[in-house]
Structure formats: structure tokens, C-alpha cells
Scaffold this active site. Structure first.
Site, PDB file in Angstrom:
ATOM      1  N   THR A  26       0.821  -1.216   0.000  1.00  0.00           N
ATOM      2  CA  THR A  26       0.000   0.000   0.000  1.00  0.00           C
ATOM      3  C   THR A  26       0.853   1.263   0.000  1.00  0.00           C
ATOM      4  OG1 THR A  26      -1.820  -1.120   1.101  1.00  0.00           O
ATOM      5  CG2 THR A  26      -1.748   1.256   1.359  1.00  0.00           C
ATOM      6  N   SER A  74       1.446  -7.439  -1.421  1.00  0.00           N
ATOM      7  CA  SER A  74       2.105  -8.533  -0.701  1.00  0.00           C
ATOM      8  C   SER A  74       1.166  -9.704  -0.424  1.00  0.00           C
ATOM      9  CB  SER A  74       2.748  -8.035   0.584  1.00  0.00           C
ATOM     10  OG  SER A  74       1.818  -7.924   1.629  1.00  0.00           O
TER      11      SER A  74
HETATM   12  N1  ASP Z   1      -2.615  -5.478   0.347  1.00  0.00           N
HETATM   13  C1  ASP Z   1      -1.538  -4.587   0.751  1.00  0.00           C
HETATM   14  C2  ASP Z   1      -0.242  -5.368   0.758  1.00  0.00           C
HETATM   15  O1  ASP Z   1      -0.043  -6.154   1.641  1.00  0.00           O
HETATM   16  C3  ASP Z   1      -1.827  -4.044   2.108  1.00  0.00           C
HETATM   17  C4  ASP Z   1      -0.794  -3.103   2.654  1.00  0.00           C
HETATM   18  O2  ASP Z   1       0.307  -2.946   2.184  1.00  0.00           O
HETATM   19  O3  ASP Z   1      -1.122  -2.476   3.681  1.00  0.00           O
HETATM   20  O4  ASP Z   1       0.563  -5.207  -0.134  1.00  0.00           O
END
Ligand code: ASP
Length: 348
Positions: A26, A74
Site C-alpha cells: 500500500t 504482498s
Molecule cells: N494489500 C496490501 C499489501 O499487503 C496491504 C498493505 O500494504 O497495507 O501489499
């Protein structure tokens, strides 16, 4: 030893040398109309944040920035992601190693990847700090800048070697960290006591062809089908972390679940029992299902987090250990991931 929940003041360092590796998450995401997705090429924005840190703290710094070959959400991390990031970090240490390395990573699997990196890089003599954000860089209320500065401050404070997560207001030992909130800026918790052994035990040298077998995590629940557990134990034949209730109990359904575990350990698949609880440790001697699990060859995982238990199982599996060695080392505190000696028998 427990780490302070807030990061100590930066030490006087002449020039802080930090490698920054961006892997996605994110932190750098944008919404192009189909939901937040990963974005490459954010070097200039990260450099601006690093320059701000220098201006605000007066700490002279020398940064090297790199983007990982796969910039991802991720959630898409695969079993090899952590090992490849660790290899990248190691390859960058060279003859003039930095004071620390920051890995910008997505929060969803940061604790899993961080824990695996802690095992992979356990001989590296400087801090490796993972960080990320709940809100993308540049969006209102973003925590990206604050978290990157926290990671830099953590390295300047010289916490010693080890792999950490810098997030919100805290520095978490990676082998104790878990994502426990999906919005709060303090989204991670340190679970259990972080008590690394004074002298890390020497593990056997890696052997075999280095081919990793699949390892997995299975959470028990009321009404779980014993065939589902049996299938998981067959698919993840490199080892399974069995996340049980409380002190290490699970539905026995007669003994169909226990027999599935017995068959798996008989095939040489280690089964490590941890608890779904955020505090306390597995005690397989306490209840009948725990004793049955012990009798079926399961290993008590003490108070390991699910992330650390899975990382440790995968790491040890990669060393090509025998089943007996695996049982021994899974129950040994290597890096502070395990604070209580798990019960290996029920003679109490
Ligand atoms: N879905 C994102 C990731 O894990 C969530 C984040 O980075 O907060 O890449």
C-alpha cells in the site's frame, strides 16, 4: 529482553548509511479505477522522504535505493518471496555494508516475510527493518512518511542486529510481530516475550539438494472436516503448523483427526502445534486432545506466532534436516521466537 514499544532517540552517528529496498504494498499503491494496486518507479518520492529526514534530524545520511524485481501487493507473496528478498539484501551488503537496511513491504504478509527473513539473515550483523503503510503515500492521512522515518530513526538508534518491523509508534522483533489491525496506524502487535538466547545455537549445515517441500498452516475450527486436515497434511508434506485452540486442543471426532496427524508424522511430515490465542503457550500435556497429539508425534510449538512458526518450519525444511532434527530444532529457541520450553512429554 523486551523491546521498548517506542523507538529510542537516534544515537550520534557521523553518516548514516542505509539501503532502501522497495518491494510494493500500500505504501506506493494507486487506485486506477479497479482498486488499489502496486506501482513501480517511486524512487523520487522515497528520495524526497529521505531528504526530509536528513533536514529534520540533522543526521547526515547516505542512501542507496533499489526496487525489487517484483513490486507486488504482498497478498501475492509466494513461498519463495521472503527468501528472495533476503538474498537480495545479503547480496547488497558487499565490502562496505550499510548501518541498516529498510525493506518497504506490504502489510498483509509483512510479519510472515519478516519472520522468514529473520531466520534467513540471522548471521547478518546489522538491523534489517521492514516497514509499509496502511494509507498510500500522498493520500490524505497517509502513514507512509511517518513509518519510513520511524524505520530510519530505528536504524540510527542502533538497535543491534536482527530483523524488525517499524510501524506506527513501535519497533517489533519480526519473530514476534503479527498484523492485528487493518486500518489503525499501529496495525502490528508484538505477541509474547522476546527473549533471544544469549548465544544463538549453531544449526546443522544445509544439506540435500536445497529443494523446498511445501509447508502450510491449518487452523482448527468447530466442525472442521478431518478429511480436510488429512488433505492439508498430504499437500504440505514439508510440514504443517497446526493452529489449535487454547493450550493445544482440537476436535478429535473419535480420533479421526489424531489419526490423520499420526499418519502424517509417520510419513515424516512434522506437525507443529501452536495456539490461536494471542497470549500464553501451548501445553500439550494439559488436555486429552493435546496428549493424543503428542502421542501421534506432534511437536509443541510453545508460544510461537503463526508467522514465526511457519517461517521457522520452512527455513528448517530448506536445511534438509531429518525428522528427528526437525523436532529438536522446532522446539529450540533460535532467535527469540519461542520463550517457553514446549512440552514434549506429559509426565507432569
Ligand atoms: N494489500 C496490501 C499489501 O499487503 C496491504 C498493505 O500494504 O497495507 O501489499
Amino acid at each position: 529482553m523486551s523491546l521498548p514499544t517506542t523507538v529510542p532517540a537516534a544515537q550520534q552517528v557521523s553518516t548514516l548509511r542505509v539501503d532502501v529496498l522497495y518491494t510494493g504494498g500500500t505504501f506506493g499503491m494507486v487506485d486506477r479505477g479497479d482498486g488499489l494496486g502496486p506501482r513501480t518507479g517511486i524512487g523520487t518520492e522515497i528520495e524526497a522522504l529521505l531528504d526530509e529526514f536528513v533536514r529534520e534530524t540533522g543526521i547526515a545520511a547516505d542512501f542507496r535505493y533499489a526496487e525489487f524485481d517484483q513490486v507486488i501487493d504482498s497478498a501475492n507473496a509466494d513461498p519463495d518471496t521472503a527468501r528472495r528478498i533476503a538474498a537480495h539484501v545479503r547480496s547488497g551488503l558487499g565490502t562496505t555494508p550499510p548501518d541498516g537496511v529498510i525493506v518497504v513491504h506490504g502489510t498483509d504478509t509483512m510479519a510472515y516475510v519478516g519472520a522468514r527473513m529473520a531466520f534467513e539473515l540471522r548471521d547478518v550483523p546489522m538491523p534489517i527493518v521492514l516497514t509499509g503503510a496502511q494509507v498510500p503515500l500522498g493520500d490524505p492521512g497517509s502513514d507512509a512518511r511517518g513509518n519510513l522515518h520511524l524505520a530510519l530513526n530505528s536504524i540510527a538508534a542502533q538497535p543491534g542486529p536482527g530483523t524488525f518491523l517499524a510501524f506506527g509508534a513501535s519497533l517489533h522483533p519480526a519473530v514476534r510481530a503479527s498484523k492485528r489491525h487493518c486500518e489503525d496506524p499501529d496495525g502490528f502487535s508484538t505477541l509474547g516475550d522476546f527473549t533471544p538466547p544469549p548465544t544463538p545455537p549453531a544449526l546443522p549445515a544445509a544439506r540435500g539438494n536445497g529443494t523446498a517441500s511445501p509447508v502450510g498452516l491449518f487452523t482448527v475450527f468447530p466442525g472442521m472436516d478431518s478429511d480436510l486436515l488429512d488433505a492439508a497434511l498430504r499437500i504440505y508434506h514439508g510440514g504443517v503448523v497446526l493452529e489449535c485452540y487454547g493450550a493445544g486442543t482440537m476436535p478429535m471426532f473419535g480420533s479421526t483427526t489424531i489419526e490423520a496427524v499420526r499418519r502424517a508424522t509417520g510419513r515424516g511430515t512434522p506437525v507443529v502445534v501452536i495456539t490461536q490465542c494471542d497470549g500464553g503457550a501451548v501445553d500439550l500435556g494439559l488436555y486429552q486432545p493435546g496428549r493424543a497429539l503428542l502421542d501421534a508425534g506432534a511437536i509443541g510449538g510453545g508460544d510461537m506466532t503463526r508467522e514465526a512458526a511457519l517461517a521457522k518450519l520452512a527455513y528448517l525444511d530448506g536445511l534438509g534436516l531429518s525428522h528427528t532434527e526437525m523436532c529438536r530444532w522446532m522446539a529450540t529457541n533460535l532467535l527469540g521466537e519461542l520463550s517457553n520450553s514446549p512440552s514434549t512429554s506429559w509426565s507432569r
